[in-house]
Write an enzyme that holds these catalytic residues in place. Structure first.
Site, PDB file in Angstrom:
ATOM      1  CD  GLU A 103      -3.223   0.282   0.285  1.00  0.00           C
ATOM      2  OE1 GLU A 103      -2.791   1.240  -0.391  1.00  0.00           O
ATOM      3  OE2 GLU A 103      -4.427   0.018   0.362  1.00  0.00           O
ATOM      4  CG  ASP A 104      -1.036   4.708  -1.579  1.00  0.00           C
ATOM      5  OD1 ASP A 104      -1.754   3.959  -0.866  1.00  0.00           O
ATOM      6  OD2 ASP A 104      -1.528   5.558  -2.349  1.00  0.00           O
ATOM      7  CG  ASP A 107      -6.784   7.753   6.113  1.00  0.00           C
ATOM      8  OD1 ASP A 107      -6.489   8.151   7.249  1.00  0.00           O
ATOM      9  OD2 ASP A 107      -7.596   8.345   5.378  1.00  0.00           O
ATOM     10  NE  ARG A 169      -2.072   9.086  -9.366  1.00  0.00           N
ATOM     11  CZ  ARG A 169      -2.823   8.550  -8.409  1.00  0.00           C
ATOM     12  NH1 ARG A 169      -2.256   8.055  -7.322  1.00  0.00           N
ATOM     13  NH2 ARG A 169      -4.132   8.507  -8.522  1.00  0.00           N
TER      14      ARG A 169
HETATM   15  P1  IMP Z   1      -8.024   3.543   3.852  1.00  0.00           P
HETATM   16  O1  IMP Z   1      -8.910   2.460   3.298  1.00  0.00           O
HETATM   17  O2  IMP Z   1      -8.817   4.618   4.547  1.00  0.00           O
HETATM   18  O3  IMP Z   1      -6.898   3.015   4.709  1.00  0.00           O
HETATM   19  O4  IMP Z   1      -7.444   4.321   2.619  1.00  0.00           O
HETATM   20  C1  IMP Z   1      -6.451   3.863   1.854  1.00  0.00           C
HETATM   21  C2  IMP Z   1      -6.343   4.654   0.551  1.00  0.00           C
HETATM   22  O5  IMP Z   1      -6.844   5.993   0.650  1.00  0.00           O
HETATM   23  C3  IMP Z   1      -4.892   4.804   0.198  1.00  0.00           C
HETATM   24  O6  IMP Z   1      -4.431   3.698  -0.533  1.00  0.00           O
HETATM   25  C4  IMP Z   1      -4.881   6.092  -0.608  1.00  0.00           C
HETATM   26  O7  IMP Z   1      -5.161   5.809  -1.959  1.00  0.00           O
HETATM   27  C5  IMP Z   1      -5.993   6.915  -0.017  1.00  0.00           C
HETATM   28  N1  IMP Z   1      -5.470   7.914   0.955  1.00  0.00           N
HETATM   29  C6  IMP Z   1      -5.601   7.901   2.302  1.00  0.00           C
HETATM   30  N2  IMP Z   1      -4.998   8.953   2.879  1.00  0.00           N
HETATM   31  C7  IMP Z   1      -4.448   9.656   1.856  1.00  0.00           C
HETATM   32  C8  IMP Z   1      -3.642  10.868   1.807  1.00  0.00           C
HETATM   33  O8  IMP Z   1      -3.302  11.509   2.822  1.00  0.00           O
HETATM   34  N3  IMP Z   1      -3.263  11.254   0.567  1.00  0.00           N
HETATM   35  C9  IMP Z   1      -3.586  10.598  -0.577  1.00  0.00           C
HETATM   36  N4  IMP Z   1      -4.323   9.468  -0.569  1.00  0.00           N
HETATM   37  C10 IMP Z   1      -4.753   8.997   0.632  1.00  0.00           C
HETATM   38 MG    MG Z   2      -4.340   3.573  -2.568  1.00  0.00          MG
END
Ligand code: IMP
Ligand code: MG
Length: 179
Positions: A103-104, A107, A169
């Protein structure tokens, strides 16, 4: 590094290129030990993880395979939509493989939860999550990432693969939203 303007927002330098590259090298060294002779299957989540993956695999000596997948995205907003689509693009055998989800950023953790459950249903030998960035204060999921390059506060960030409304990006470092 200077501030960058993306659409209506200003972002300020946060993690520089040298720090990113150094941390990725140390992570690769750890993974090389753990996955010695295991030929792991790296499954990076598009789009954000593409640069992290590119730099990581060039430091790996375990003969990794790489199969990118795509799940739902944030759209053009800055908070998670919560609705998750089936991963697209995975056409390889998972059973018995050592899977590393890449994962990048983690969150809320909902994407990871979804992917962990999805991959476990195919009976891999093992499955872990590695991520470039992790926001522990935002995390609500079941699974914590197994390897994290940088823990960050719950602020919106861009660069090094991560976007704001599909822009940013290409930035070589990570930038955070300026207050
Ligand atoms: P999660 O399911 O809430 O953990 O979100 C994961 C995805 O949300 C990541 O793979 C990102 O693509 C996007 N994301 C969450 N936070 C950020 C941020 O601060 N900047 C850019 N993309 C984010
Ligand atoms: Mg992502």
């Amino acid at each position: 590094m200077e501030d960058v303007r993306i659409k209506d927002k200003t972002f300020t330098p946060y993690i520089g290129e040298a720090d990113l590259q150094h941390r990725i090298k140390t992570l690769a060294r750890e993974l090389n030990e753990v996955y010695l002779d295991k030929h792991p299957l790296l499954v990076p989540v598009l789009n954000g993880a593409f640069l992290f993956t590119a730099d990581l695999i060039r430091e790996m000596n375990t003969g990794p395979e790489v199969h990118f997948i795509r799940v739902s995205s944030y759209g053009n907003e800055m908070t998670s939509s919560g609705n998750m689509k089936v991963p697209l693009g995975l056409e390889t055998e998972i059973r018995g493989r050592h899977v590393i989800i890449v994962e990048d950023i983690v969150d809320s953790g909902y994407t990871c939860d979804y992917l962990m459950d999805y991959f476990q249903s195919f009976e891999p030998a093992s499955v872990i999550i590695i991520t470039l960035l992790y926001k522990p204060a935002s995390h609500k999921g079941k699974y914590k990432p197994d390897y994290v390059c940088f823990e960050i506060p719950p602020e919106f960030v861009v660069g090094y693969g991560l976007d704001y409304a599909q822009h940013g990006r290409e930035l070589r470092g990570i930038y955070r939203l300026k207050a």
